[in-house]
Scaffold this motif. Structure first.
Motif, PDB file in Angstrom:
ATOM      1  N   GLU A  75       0.832  -1.209   0.000  1.00 27.95           N
ATOM      2  CA  GLU A  75       0.000   0.000   0.000  1.00 27.95           C
ATOM      3  C   GLU A  75       0.865   1.257   0.000  1.00 27.95           C
ATOM      4  OE1 GLU A  75      -2.551  -0.398   3.346  1.00 27.95           O
ATOM      5  OE2 GLU A  75      -3.772  -1.995   2.443  1.00 27.95           O
ATOM      6  N   ALA A  76       2.024   1.191   0.665  1.00 28.57           N
ATOM      7  CA  ALA A  76       2.945   2.340   0.655  1.00 28.57           C
ATOM      8  C   ALA A  76       3.526   2.574  -0.733  1.00 28.57           C
ATOM      9  CB  ALA A  76       4.066   2.111   1.678  1.00 28.57           C
ATOM     10  N   ILE A  77       3.796   1.485  -1.470  1.00 30.28           N
ATOM     11  CA  ILE A  77       4.271   1.635  -2.853  1.00 30.28           C
ATOM     12  C   ILE A  77       3.179   2.237  -3.729  1.00 30.28           C
ATOM     13  CG2 ILE A  77       4.749   0.274  -4.929  1.00 30.28           C
ATOM     14  CD1 ILE A  77       6.796  -1.224  -3.575  1.00 30.28           C
ATOM     15  N   TRP A  78       1.956   1.742  -3.565  1.00 30.18           N
ATOM     16  CA  TRP A  78       0.857   2.245  -4.394  1.00 30.18           C
ATOM     17  C   TRP A  78       0.606   3.726  -4.150  1.00 30.18           C
ATOM     18  CZ3 TRP A  78      -2.500  -2.507  -2.684  1.00 30.18           C
ATOM     19  CH2 TRP A  78      -2.056  -3.645  -3.398  1.00 30.18           C
ATOM     20  N   SER A  79       0.884   4.195  -2.933  1.00 33.45           N
ATOM     21  CA  SER A  79       0.683   5.621  -2.630  1.00 33.45           C
ATOM     22  C   SER A  79       1.979   6.421  -2.794  1.00 33.45           C
ATOM     23  CB  SER A  79       0.157   5.788  -1.201  1.00 33.45           C
ATOM     24  OG  SER A  79       1.061   5.203  -0.277  1.00 33.45           O
ATOM     25  N   ASP A  80       3.018   5.809  -3.424  1.00 30.64           N
ATOM     26  CA  ASP A  80       4.296   6.480  -3.716  1.00 30.64           C
ATOM     27  C   ASP A  80       5.038   6.935  -2.465  1.00 30.64           C
ATOM     28  OD1 ASP A  80       4.331   6.172  -6.448  1.00 30.64           O
ATOM     29  OD2 ASP A  80       3.239   8.034  -6.816  1.00 30.64           O
ATOM     30  N   GLU A  81       4.785   6.260  -1.328  1.00 29.26           N
ATOM     31  CA  GLU A  81       5.521   6.595  -0.108  1.00 29.26           C
ATOM     32  C   GLU A  81       6.899   5.942  -0.105  1.00 29.26           C
ATOM     33  OE1 GLU A  81       3.203   5.623   3.298  1.00 29.26           O
ATOM     34  OE2 GLU A  81       1.421   6.687   2.576  1.00 29.26           O
ATOM     35  N   VAL A 105      16.917 -13.510   1.362  1.00 34.59           N
ATOM     36  CA  VAL A 105      15.969 -12.429   1.632  1.00 34.59           C
ATOM     37  C   VAL A 105      15.454 -11.944   0.283  1.00 34.59           C
ATOM     38  CG1 VAL A 105      17.100 -11.729   3.776  1.00 34.59           C
ATOM     39  CG2 VAL A 105      17.805 -10.694   1.606  1.00 34.59           C
ATOM     40  N   SER A 106      14.321 -11.257   0.283  1.00 34.95           N
ATOM     41  CA  SER A 106      13.697 -10.806  -0.962  1.00 34.95           C
ATOM     42  C   SER A 106      13.670  -9.285  -1.012  1.00 34.95           C
ATOM     43  CB  SER A 106      12.261 -11.339  -1.074  1.00 34.95           C
ATOM     44  OG  SER A 106      12.264 -12.752  -1.047  1.00 34.95           O
ATOM     45  N   VAL A 107      13.996  -8.737  -2.183  1.00 36.64           N
ATOM     46  CA  VAL A 107      13.926  -7.294  -2.420  1.00 36.64           C
ATOM     47  C   VAL A 107      12.936  -7.064  -3.558  1.00 36.64           C
ATOM     48  CG1 VAL A 107      15.177  -5.236  -3.137  1.00 36.64           C
ATOM     49  CG2 VAL A 107      16.305  -6.929  -1.687  1.00 36.64           C
ATOM     50  N   LEU A 108      11.931  -6.270  -3.313  1.00 36.84           N
ATOM     51  CA  LEU A 108      10.924  -5.965  -4.322  1.00 36.84           C
ATOM     52  C   LEU A 108      10.926  -4.461  -4.562  1.00 36.84           C
ATOM     53  CD1 LEU A 108       9.631  -8.382  -2.286  1.00 36.84           C
ATOM     54  CD2 LEU A 108       8.002  -8.406  -4.175  1.00 36.84           C
ATOM     55  N   GLY A 109      11.066  -4.065  -5.819  1.00 30.14           N
ATOM     56  CA  GLY A 109      11.115  -2.636  -6.161  1.00 30.14           C
ATOM     57  C   GLY A 109      10.097  -2.290  -7.222  1.00 30.14           C
ATOM     58  N   ASN A 110       9.806  -1.004  -7.329  1.00 30.27           N
ATOM     59  CA  ASN A 110       8.876  -0.505  -8.336  1.00 30.27           C
ATOM     60  C   ASN A 110       9.627  -0.326  -9.658  1.00 30.27           C
ATOM     61  OD1 ASN A 110       6.980   0.733  -9.892  1.00 30.27           O
ATOM     62  ND2 ASN A 110       6.590   2.440  -8.489  1.00 30.27           N
TER      63      ASN A 110
END
Length: 402
Positions: A106-112, A135-140
């Protein structure tokens, strides 16, 4: 009253046709017409100067830092807290803790935030027992610059912690600390970026875009001027007259090019190879080539405003097919051929290699040959347009002065 009628000069203000047939007479008359036409002055001189001041400004920080990211620590162990501490210490990242992955999404969707790290439960237990752990890293991925920083920032933090664990294991097995440290990287890797050592975005994009700015402003100004002359039935002249016109337009654009190489790049501390002689020779060939193409387009459009209506939309496509922002051999085959009709295709790489990499003229000779070939091609095309116009309008035909 039509536009053409409004801008048609009186017979008293029309210059002598004889004076327009010579190189010098056409050169001087073109300069007079440029400095009495506010629209041409705006495109040819004022617009590129304004671009030179303000285009590099948004990229003045060069490197993206302090990218907001999230961390979800499901392990809550000493090892996971160490990873969080190292990630928080990275200048590339500004970390925020989240309780679960849904909050991070949700923080990604709101560009936080631009991405987040997931530390799974049982990570420390798996590492201590010698089992494979990750470990996992997920980015936009929609923002590739931010995504790169997210991945690199977390990669450095996790790699540093992993190296520390390997050192402790080696020491526990009896190795000396110096040997254990060396064993964490059997083949040391040193990455040294050449010609853009800060890897700054402005230093990458502005020198290339500057060539696009020089080309498009000169093209629009030239086509506007030729279109105005066409509306006033003053466009016909001899070969010497056309060369005088091209020389006048090119000389002013050459001064703007010197402004970019000599002041704009220096002000923003862009890397330069200091091959100024090569850069000046490049401008001496590039500016007439673009001005000649502008004359062709002006005769083709035959209207003053048409050049702005068409050329203003061509900047981005020309930049993308130049081979600078995207490898040319990855373009569709038809674009790999068509792109060589634009002067910026050889000009951008030639300019960057001379100015930033310090290449010699012989090393970029292909770019010079390509620009010279384009100038010859455009000038032949210009003569064909003139011949066709004279055939349709015999009363406007101009003969060489005796």
């Amino acid at each position: 009253m039509s536009y053409i009628q409004k801008h048609k000069p009186s017979r008293a203000t029309l210059p002598s046709q004889t004076s327009l047939q010579t190189f010098l007479g056409s050169f001087l008359q073109t300069l007079r017409d440029i400095f009495t036409d506010s629209g041409v002055i705006l495109m040819l001189l004022i617009a590129p100067i304004i671009y030179g001041f303000f285009y590099p400004w948004p990229y003045s920080t060069e490197v993206v830092n302090h990218v907001p990211v999230g961390i979800i620590d499901k392990d809550n162990s000493d090892l996971s807290r160490t990873i969080v501490r190292y990630a928080s210490a990275s200048p590339q990242l500004d970390t925020t803790r989240f309780l679960n992955e849904q909050q991070a999404k949700e923080a990604i969707w709101s560009d936080e935030i631009a991405g987040y790290l997931i530390i799974p439960s049982g990570l420390e237990q798996q590492v201590l027992s010698g089992k494979a752990a990750s470990v996992s890293v997920l980015g936009n991925g929609g923002y590739f610059l931010l995504n790169k920083n997210v991945q690199m920032g977390f990669l450095q933090a996790v790699s540093t912690v992993s190296a520390g664990i390997e050192v402790k294991k080696s020491i526990a097995q009896g190795a000396y600390s110096s040997t254990a440290v060396q064993n964490t990287q059997a083949v040391p890797l040193r990455i040294i970026p050449l010609y853009n050592q800060t890897e700054g975005y402005g230093a990458y994009v502005v020198p290339a875009v500057s060539i696009i700015i020089l080309q498009q402003t000169l093209l629009m100004a030239t086509a506007m001027l030729i279109g105005t002359w066409y509306e006033q039935r003053r466009h016909m002249t001899t070969i010497g007259g056309w060369l005088g016109r091209i020389a006048a337009l090119s000389s002013l654009s050459f001064v703007i090019g010197c402004f970019y190489y000599g002041w704009a790049f220096e002000l923003h501390h862009y890397p330069r190879g200091q091959n100024m002689l090569g850069s000046l020779l490049f401008l001496l060939l590039f500016c007439p080539t673009v001005a000649t193409l502008g004359c062709v387009l002006g005769l083709w459009f035959r209207q003053r405003e048409r050049s702005l209506q068409i050329l203003i939309f061509s900047s981005l496509p020309i930049f993308f097919v130049s081979g600078y922002p995207w490898p040319a051999n990855q373009l569709p085959e038809i674009l790999q051929i068509v792109r060589w009709l634009a002067p910026t295709t050889p000009a951008i790489n030639t300019s960057v290699q001379l100015n930033q990499m310090g290449a010699s003229i012989s090393q970029v000779s292909i770019g010079f040959y390509a620009l010279a070939a384009l100038w010859v091609f455009y000038f032949v095309l210009l003569m064909l347009f003139c011949w066709r116009t004279a055939k349709k309008q015999p009363s406007l035909k101009i003969t060489e002065p005796s």
